[in-house]
Design a protein around this motif. Structure first.
Motif, PDB file in Angstrom:
ATOM      1  N   ILE A 152     -52.562  19.128  27.082  1.00 31.94           N
ATOM      2  CA  ILE A 152     -53.201  19.398  28.323  1.00 31.94           C
ATOM      3  C   ILE A 152     -52.363  18.618  29.531  1.00 31.94           C
ATOM      4  N   ALA A 153     -51.922  19.063  30.490  1.00 34.07           N
ATOM      5  CA  ALA A 153     -51.211  18.200  31.651  1.00 34.07           C
ATOM      6  C   ALA A 153     -52.007  18.374  32.557  1.00 34.07           C
ATOM      7  N   VAL A 154     -52.499  17.245  33.155  1.00 37.57           N
ATOM      8  CA  VAL A 154     -53.562  17.525  34.593  1.00 37.57           C
ATOM      9  C   VAL A 154     -53.014  16.501  35.732  1.00 37.57           C
ATOM     10  N   HIS A 155     -52.611  17.251  36.646  1.00 42.20           N
ATOM     11  CA  HIS A 155     -52.413  16.500  38.136  1.00 42.20           C
ATOM     12  C   HIS A 155     -53.647  15.827  38.781  1.00 42.20           C
ATOM     13  N   ALA A 156     -53.506  14.414  38.621  1.00 43.55           N
ATOM     14  CA  ALA A 156     -54.833  13.793  39.125  1.00 43.55           C
ATOM     15  C   ALA A 156     -54.038  12.583  39.963  1.00 43.55           C
ATOM     16  N   GLN A 157     -54.173  12.499  41.510  1.00 43.64           N
ATOM     17  CA  GLN A 157     -53.636  11.280  42.122  1.00 43.64           C
ATOM     18  C   GLN A 157     -54.654  10.250  42.472  1.00 43.64           C
ATOM     19  N   ALA A 201     -57.792  15.743  19.608  1.00 38.94           N
ATOM     20  CA  ALA A 201     -57.508  17.266  19.358  1.00 38.94           C
ATOM     21  C   ALA A 201     -57.124  17.312  17.792  1.00 38.94           C
ATOM     22  N   PRO A 202     -57.874  18.223  17.113  1.00 36.94           N
ATOM     23  CA  PRO A 202     -57.491  18.523  15.707  1.00 36.94           C
ATOM     24  C   PRO A 202     -56.349  18.729  15.322  1.00 36.94           C
ATOM     25  N   SER A 203     -55.341  19.306  16.216  1.00 39.54           N
ATOM     26  CA  SER A 203     -54.024  19.302  16.069  1.00 39.54           C
ATOM     27  C   SER A 203     -53.138  18.121  15.980  1.00 39.54           C
ATOM     28  N   GLY A 204     -53.873  17.143  16.498  1.00 36.88           N
ATOM     29  CA  GLY A 204     -53.033  15.762  16.534  1.00 36.88           C
ATOM     30  C   GLY A 204     -52.286  15.698  17.937  1.00 36.88           C
ATOM     31  N   VAL A 205     -52.387  16.642  19.015  1.00 37.67           N
ATOM     32  CA  VAL A 205     -51.632  16.781  20.227  1.00 37.67           C
ATOM     33  C   VAL A 205     -52.409  15.561  20.961  1.00 37.67           C
ATOM     34  N   THR A 206     -51.286  15.002  21.872  1.00 39.91           N
ATOM     35  CA  THR A 206     -52.064  14.125  22.887  1.00 39.91           C
ATOM     36  C   THR A 206     -51.663  14.406  24.424  1.00 39.91           C
ATOM     37  N   HIS A 207     -52.804  14.482  25.247  1.00 36.69           N
ATOM     38  CA  HIS A 207     -52.520  14.916  26.575  1.00 36.69           C
ATOM     39  C   HIS A 207     -51.834  14.214  27.202  1.00 36.69           C
ATOM     40  N   ARG A 208     -51.363  14.513  28.768  1.00 32.01           N
ATOM     41  CA  ARG A 208     -50.936  13.933  29.635  1.00 32.01           C
ATOM     42  C   ARG A 208     -51.577  13.775  31.046  1.00 32.01           C
ATOM     43  N   ILE A 209     -51.352  12.720  31.780  1.00 38.83           N
ATOM     44  CA  ILE A 209     -52.001  12.981  33.219  1.00 38.83           C
ATOM     45  C   ILE A 209     -50.600  12.548  34.050  1.00 38.83           C
ATOM     46  N   GLU A 210     -50.811  13.491  35.379  1.00 42.58           N
ATOM     47  CA  GLU A 210     -49.563  13.604  36.213  1.00 42.58           C
ATOM     48  C   GLU A 210     -49.782  12.744  37.668  1.00 42.58           C
ATOM     49  N   HIS A 211     -48.741  12.056  38.018  1.00 40.46           N
ATOM     50  CA  HIS A 211     -48.623  11.512  39.105  1.00 40.46           C
ATOM     51  C   HIS A 211     -49.353  10.209  39.223  1.00 40.46           C
ATOM     52  N   ASN A 212     -50.556   9.965  39.188  1.00 41.12           N
ATOM     53  CA  ASN A 212     -51.525   8.858  38.870  1.00 41.12           C
ATOM     54  C   ASN A 212     -51.021   7.754  40.262  1.00 41.12           C
ATOM     55  N   ALA A 213     -51.253   8.266  41.401  1.00 45.35           N
ATOM     56  CA  ALA A 213     -50.844   7.466  42.726  1.00 45.35           C
ATOM     57  C   ALA A 213     -51.790   6.319  42.562  1.00 45.35           C
ATOM     58  N   LEU A 214     -53.122   6.138  42.505  1.00 49.35           N
ATOM     59  CA  LEU A 214     -53.856   5.040  42.493  1.00 49.35           C
ATOM     60  C   LEU A 214     -54.540   4.762  41.192  1.00 49.35           C
ATOM     61  N   ILE A 215     -54.077   4.991  40.191  1.00 50.22           N
ATOM     62  CA  ILE A 215     -54.634   4.809  38.639  1.00 50.22           C
ATOM     63  C   ILE A 215     -54.987   3.081  38.728  1.00 50.22           C
ATOM     64  N   THR A 216     -56.242   2.895  38.380  1.00 48.82           N
ATOM     65  CA  THR A 216     -56.350   1.746  38.279  1.00 48.82           C
ATOM     66  C   THR A 216     -56.168   0.938  36.787  1.00 48.82           C
ATOM     67  N   GLU A 217     -56.193  -0.393  36.760  1.00 53.39           N
ATOM     68  CA  GLU A 217     -55.864  -1.039  35.461  1.00 53.39           C
ATOM     69  C   GLU A 217     -56.702  -0.587  34.373  1.00 53.39           C
ATOM     70  N   ALA A 218     -58.074  -0.544  34.638  1.00 54.95           N
ATOM     71  CA  ALA A 218     -59.050  -0.155  33.661  1.00 54.95           C
ATOM     72  C   ALA A 218     -58.829   1.494  33.334  1.00 54.95           C
ATOM     73  N   GLN A 219     -58.467   2.411  34.254  1.00 56.91           N
ATOM     74  CA  GLN A 219     -57.950   3.662  33.785  1.00 56.91           C
ATOM     75  C   GLN A 219     -56.741   3.688  33.027  1.00 56.91           C
ATOM     76  N   ILE A 220     -55.725   2.888  33.315  1.00 56.53           N
ATOM     77  CA  ILE A 220     -54.444   2.594  32.312  1.00 56.53           C
ATOM     78  C   ILE A 220     -54.952   2.432  31.089  1.00 56.53           C
TER      79      ILE A 220
END
Length: 562
Positions: A351-356, A374-393
């Protein structure tokens, strides 16, 4: 005539090499995860796979063809992990009203008037690139202005970041949007009397208008897409991540699959939109990886779900029309996102999610955490991350979520970011913090939202300087050149789940390469250029014979005549 035919064939035929070839005579940057950007003397390729890397004298196979790099620098193939090729191809045929080619509102409106009766892919007039952030006096077009330019022809003006459109009365009528209504509809902008202004903001409202557009000739769309793939390859890319099959076509997933499988000049990895169907998996040339979602919108339309309000400035009030105290909403997907994550990841979807904004990022991270691995071992992704914080990282890293950054915001809008987010500009796009936390960290261009240029993306991640040269945004978040190149090769491959076969020059991986004039780690930026790409151990041909197909050409010709 025969001489002309032979000459044309010699000119158009693609360069090919032996299935067993040694590349040497230049610098080879392996970008190996264990050895970093270590340079080696030679690479042996057999049947599209890398079978040896090291000193030329150590290669025991003396029957291989020697391919002289002539002093060029060989790296793993560049990977663009977040782009929209179909939309890029289609909007490349639209009327250009962007800030890249215009400097005032007068110029933009002149361009629209000149194009009003011009030819287009469909009966509708589509303009792309309206950008009030880049053009200082670009107030929104009024409905009366658009109706004056095109009184009978449906007309739509799309903003640069694709999160807002302006439609004339003919387009609204075709989309069955009432001109007068007291009923609130998210993103449909009306005046105090309930009259439509022609503005439509963020995904659902934008799709009200764009969904009503007629589709262009499918054969022409196919040709445009094939040409766009050649443009990616010519720019230096060997693989792309398609984050949403976006673009007007009766079967965009099928078209992307067909073009991706048909001797394409690059590999493509697709994320479906939530309403689109397709089986996970595919071939080495084309795979469906999962599903794309949006948790918020664009910072440049008031759509980013920030923790604190947008700044109250002339730019935000008068040109972006953002009210005082505005935070930006979460999209409706927030209400059942956890259920969607749980269901899709159980089926093997990445799953890829746009989040700014911070609030959007909190919502995404909370859902991923609650859903569990995920049971399949898939790792998800977050897109753009304009103001992502240190704690969120840190939380993303602990959850195994990769983070992709749209650093072109800094280049094209760095001079005005403080007018939009204030002091928060000094933590905007914190790429270095993400990479040094240990999270898989990538760089992307989100085309068509920015012009296609991987060398600009590389440079901006390193310098963080605006196009004017006047502003350096959050200089402490600058990457080294090696980190930036790794983000565009090895880490991009890992984000797409292809790290075992792509992203570095190592034994057993696919022989996908990008050739540079100049060393991307040390050369002056003005001396650095793309010299070509290789895919599966063969040079990629980006000329007409590489993408033109007689079938769709004949179909277009017939449709034009009859």
């Amino acid at each position: 005539m025969a001489i002309l035919g032979v000459t044309g064939w010699l000119f158009l035929r693609p360069e090919t090499v032996s299935p067993r070839v040694i590349l040497t005579g230049g610098e080879v940057l392996t970008m190996s995860p264990t050895a970093g950007a270590r340079s080696v003397e030679a690479v042996l390729v057999e049947n599209g796979l890398i079978t040896a890397v090291g000193a030329l004298a150590d290669f025991s196979d003396k029957d291989a063809q020697i391919y002289d790099l002539n002093g060029r620098v060989l790296t793993p193939g560049l990977i663009e992990p977040h782009t929209h090729p179909l939309a890029t191809a289609l909007l490349g045929a639209a009327v250009d009203v962007s800030g890249f080619t215009h400097s005032s509102r007068v110029e933009v409106m002149q361009t629209l008037r000149k194009a009003a009766d011009g030819a287009a892919l469909t009966p509708w007039l589509i303009a792309y690139g309206w950008d009030p952030v880049a053009i200082a006096d670009l107030a929104p077009p009024s409905l009366s202005e658009l109706d004056e330019i095109a009184p009978d022809r449906p007309m739509v003006v799309i903003t640069q970041m694709l999160h807002e459109v302006f439609a004339n009365s003919a387009a609204m009528a075709a989309a069955s949007v009432p001109f007068q209504s007291e009923q609130h509809q998210e993103g449909v902008i009306r005046d105090e009397n309930g009259k439509a202004t022609g503005a439509f903001r963020e995904l659902n409202a934008v799709n009200l208008i764009l969904g009503a557009m007629p589709t262009a000739d499918p054969a022409m769309v196919e040709l445009l897409l094939r040409r766009q793939y050649a443009v990616y390859a010519k720019a230096g890319y060997t693989s792309i991540g398609i984050t949403g099959a976006v673009g007007k076509h009766e079967d965009p997933v099928g078209l992307l699959r067909d073009v991706g499988h048909d001797d394409a000049p690059l590999r493509s990895f697709l994320y479906l939109l939530s309403h689109q169907k397709g089986d996970i998996g595919g071939t080495d040339d084309f795979k469906i990886l999962g599903t794309k979602f949006w948790m918020d919108g664009s910072p440049f339309t008031g759509g980013a779900a920030f923790a604190d309000a947008y700044e109250d400035t002339t730019l935000t009030k008068d040109r972006m029309h953002i009210p005082h105290g505005h935070l930006g909403p979460l999209t409706p997907i927030a209400h059942d996102f956890l259920a969607k994550v749980s269901s899709l990841q159980a089926k093997g979807h990445q799953i890829a999610v746009h989040a700014q904004g911070e609030r959007a990022l909190d919502a995404v991270l909370a859902a991923f955490e609650a859903a569990g691995p995920a049971p399949s071992g898939v790792t998800h992704r977050i897109e753009h991350n304009a103001l992502i914080t240190e704690a969120q990282i840190e939380k993303a890293r602990n959850l195994g979520i990769s983070l992709g950054f749209f650093v072109d915001h800094i280049y094209f809008y760095g001079d005005v970011l403080p007018q939009i987010v204030g002091e928060r500009a000094q933590r905007y796009m914190p790429v270095a913090q993400a990479m040094r936390s240990g999270a898989v960290t990538t760089l992307h261009g989100d085309h068509p939202a920015s012009p296609l240029d991987p060398l600009r993306t590389l440079r901006v991640a390193v310098e963080r300087r605006s196009a004017s040269g006047e502003t350096v945004t959050a200089p402490d978040q600058a990457l080294t050149r090696e980190e930036a190149l790794r983000a565009m090769t090895l880490m991009a491959a890992e984000q797409l789940g292809q790290g075992a076969t792509l992203g570095s020059i190592e034994v057993g991986k696919r022989a996908d390469f990008t050739l540079f004039h100049g060393d991307p780690l040390t050369a002056d930026w003005q001396d650095l250029a793309i010299a070509g790409t290789w895919k599966d151990g063969q040079p990629v041909h980006t000329g007409y014979s590489g993408w033109l197909r007689l079938g769709p050409v004949w179909s277009v010709f017939k449709n034009m005549l009859f």
